[in-house]
Write a protein that holds these residues in place. Sequence first.
Motif, PDB file in Angstrom:
ATOM      1  N   ASP A 193       0.827  -1.199   0.000  1.00 42.97           N
ATOM      2  CA  ASP A 193       0.000   0.000   0.000  1.00 42.97           C
ATOM      3  C   ASP A 193       0.864   1.253   0.000  1.00 42.97           C
ATOM      4  O   ASP A 193       2.054   1.191   0.263  1.00 42.97           O
ATOM      5  N   HIS A 194       0.164   2.365  -0.245  1.00 43.89           N
ATOM      6  CA  HIS A 194       0.850   3.656  -0.250  1.00 43.89           C
ATOM      7  C   HIS A 194       0.857   4.295   1.137  1.00 43.89           C
ATOM      8  O   HIS A 194      -0.091   4.147   1.901  1.00 43.89           O
ATOM      9  N   SER A 195       1.915   5.036   1.434  1.00 39.05           N
ATOM     10  CA  SER A 195       1.890   5.979   2.548  1.00 39.05           C
ATOM     11  C   SER A 195       2.774   7.156   2.151  1.00 39.05           C
ATOM     12  O   SER A 195       3.764   6.985   1.442  1.00 39.05           O
ATOM     13  N   CYS A 196       2.415   8.361   2.602  1.00 39.23           N
ATOM     14  CA  CYS A 196       3.271   9.522   2.325  1.00 39.23           C
ATOM     15  C   CYS A 196       4.449   9.549   3.285  1.00 39.23           C
ATOM     16  O   CYS A 196       5.341  10.387   3.154  1.00 39.23           O
ATOM     17  N   ILE A 197       4.429   8.673   4.296  1.00 35.56           N
ATOM     18  CA  ILE A 197       5.616   8.451   5.143  1.00 35.56           C
ATOM     19  C   ILE A 197       5.865   6.938   5.149  1.00 35.56           C
ATOM     20  O   ILE A 197       5.618   6.255   6.138  1.00 35.56           O
ATOM     21  N   THR A 248      -8.353   8.104  -1.090  1.00 32.84           N
ATOM     22  CA  THR A 248      -7.926   9.293  -0.346  1.00 32.84           C
ATOM     23  C   THR A 248      -6.968   8.855   0.740  1.00 32.84           C
ATOM     24  O   THR A 248      -7.305   7.992   1.551  1.00 32.84           O
ATOM     25  N   CYS A 249      -5.785   9.423   0.709  1.00 37.56           N
ATOM     26  CA  CYS A 249      -4.765   9.012   1.684  1.00 37.56           C
ATOM     27  C   CYS A 249      -5.087   9.607   3.055  1.00 37.56           C
ATOM     28  O   CYS A 249      -5.378  10.790   3.176  1.00 37.56           O
ATOM     29  N   LYS A 250      -5.025   8.749   4.067  1.00 37.43           N
ATOM     30  CA  LYS A 250      -5.292   9.219   5.429  1.00 37.43           C
ATOM     31  C   LYS A 250      -4.080   8.952   6.321  1.00 37.43           C
ATOM     32  O   LYS A 250      -4.224   8.684   7.515  1.00 37.43           O
ATOM     33  N   CYS A 251      -2.908   8.989   5.743  1.00 40.83           N
ATOM     34  CA  CYS A 251      -1.709   8.722   6.540  1.00 40.83           C
ATOM     35  C   CYS A 251      -1.446   9.901   7.486  1.00 40.83           C
ATOM     36  O   CYS A 251      -2.035  10.972   7.334  1.00 40.83           O
ATOM     37  N   ASN A 252      -0.541   9.687   8.438  1.00 35.06           N
ATOM     38  CA  ASN A 252      -0.252  10.736   9.423  1.00 35.06           C
ATOM     39  C   ASN A 252       0.246  12.026   8.777  1.00 35.06           C
ATOM     40  O   ASN A 252      -0.063  13.115   9.235  1.00 35.06           O
ATOM     41  N   GLN A 253       1.016  11.881   7.711  1.00 39.30           N
ATOM     42  CA  GLN A 253       1.558  13.060   7.036  1.00 39.30           C
ATOM     43  C   GLN A 253       0.415  13.888   6.425  1.00 39.30           C
ATOM     44  O   GLN A 253       0.446  15.108   6.443  1.00 39.30           O
ATOM     45  N   CYS A 254      -0.584  13.208   5.887  1.00 35.42           N
ATOM     46  CA  CYS A 254      -1.721  13.901   5.275  1.00 35.42           C
ATOM     47  C   CYS A 254      -2.631  14.518   6.334  1.00 35.42           C
ATOM     48  O   CYS A 254      -3.226  15.567   6.119  1.00 35.42           O
ATOM     49  N   GLU A 255      -2.742  13.847   7.479  1.00 30.45           N
ATOM     50  CA  GLU A 255      -3.637  14.335   8.530  1.00 30.45           C
ATOM     51  C   GLU A 255      -3.003  15.470   9.336  1.00 30.45           C
ATOM     52  O   GLU A 255      -3.714  16.277   9.926  1.00 30.45           O
TER      53      GLU A 255
END
Length: 365
Positions: A193-197, A248-255
Amino acid sequence: MTSNRDYKIGDIINVDTPFVHVLNLDQKNQYCDYCFSKCFELKKCNECKQMYYCGKTCQRKDWKKHKLECRIFRENFPIIQKDLDRFLLRLYLYIENNPDSLCERRKFHDDNPDSSRCFTDLMTHRPQIEMDAIRTNVFQSLFARFESLNQIQLNRDKLFECFCRLCINSFTITNCELNEIGSGLYLAESQMDHSCIPNAAPVFNGHRVVIRAIKTIKSGQPITINYVDMKQSTNIRQKKLVKQYYFTCKCNQCESNDSIDYERLGHLITKMDDAIDTNNWIEAYEMGIKTMPMFEKIYGDCHPDLTVQMIRMLKLHLQLIPDNNGQIDAEISKEIQQVKQAIERTNLYDDELYKIFVSIINDIQ
Ligand SMILES: [Zn+2]
Ligand SMILES: [Zn+2]
Ligand SMILES: [Zn+2]
């Protein structure tokens, strides 16, 4: 995809070869069409004269796929001048002519058979793609071009299914300096999966993908990579993820409300690239120095993008210091050690980036 054991930074999680891959047209005759190694004396396919190989072994290994497209290339190459067309045509012909390939499975964790995937396991996001005006238009015009190739019998539905799987699952293959050279479909790796971090990152060694841990990963944790460039603002990243992957990305970096000035970073990188192009080392180094705190904020301790920026900076730094009769000052030798460690964590000893690093170091000794 969850991890089956603990990994520390730099550990190799998996190495794999692609199910199907193609070299970009603008890289033709620079890299071998099969193994993607950089080579100065490539041999053309005698039949179509459109494929270049570093030797007989690679030509032979590619023949199973290339023989299906060779005649089409020979007679119609002007029609198939788009990278996506060649990628899709190759995939389509391969699975149509080799039905067994649909059951070809690749494991993500060698010791875990549940981590294996075959082509039909790949996500299609077909309903979303059918509603996506841009992608359906791309497919329509591509299909029209394919129909004009009268050597192949096309099943539109199957071709569309392949198109969907390529849109969602393909990897951009880069060279050691992270410039785009081709595309590949990696069956097991597309489960990540994707994560921005992210906690893992792919690097390519020719056409092989190497997945390495860039953070500590505990057993049972999801293994993630970044699908989109992390040097873009949250807003841009999110838009791209929705547009290309329909989530829609909900990673910590996005939040979180991060304080990174992405626009300024983009500006500095452009200025640095321009300065390098015009051999203005001082300007390039000054711009680069300003990018480093932002690179470190975005990438943390370890990421291939950070490694490449560090090696670029080291190269510039060495160009700027006066020749001290081979004497290296403490600051430079610390920097060399840091770059060496970064390469060891993200790249391989035998890969091109390591060779570039060694040649930079040899130049000053
Ligand atoms: Zn080769
Ligand atoms: Zn050929
Ligand atoms: Zn995110």
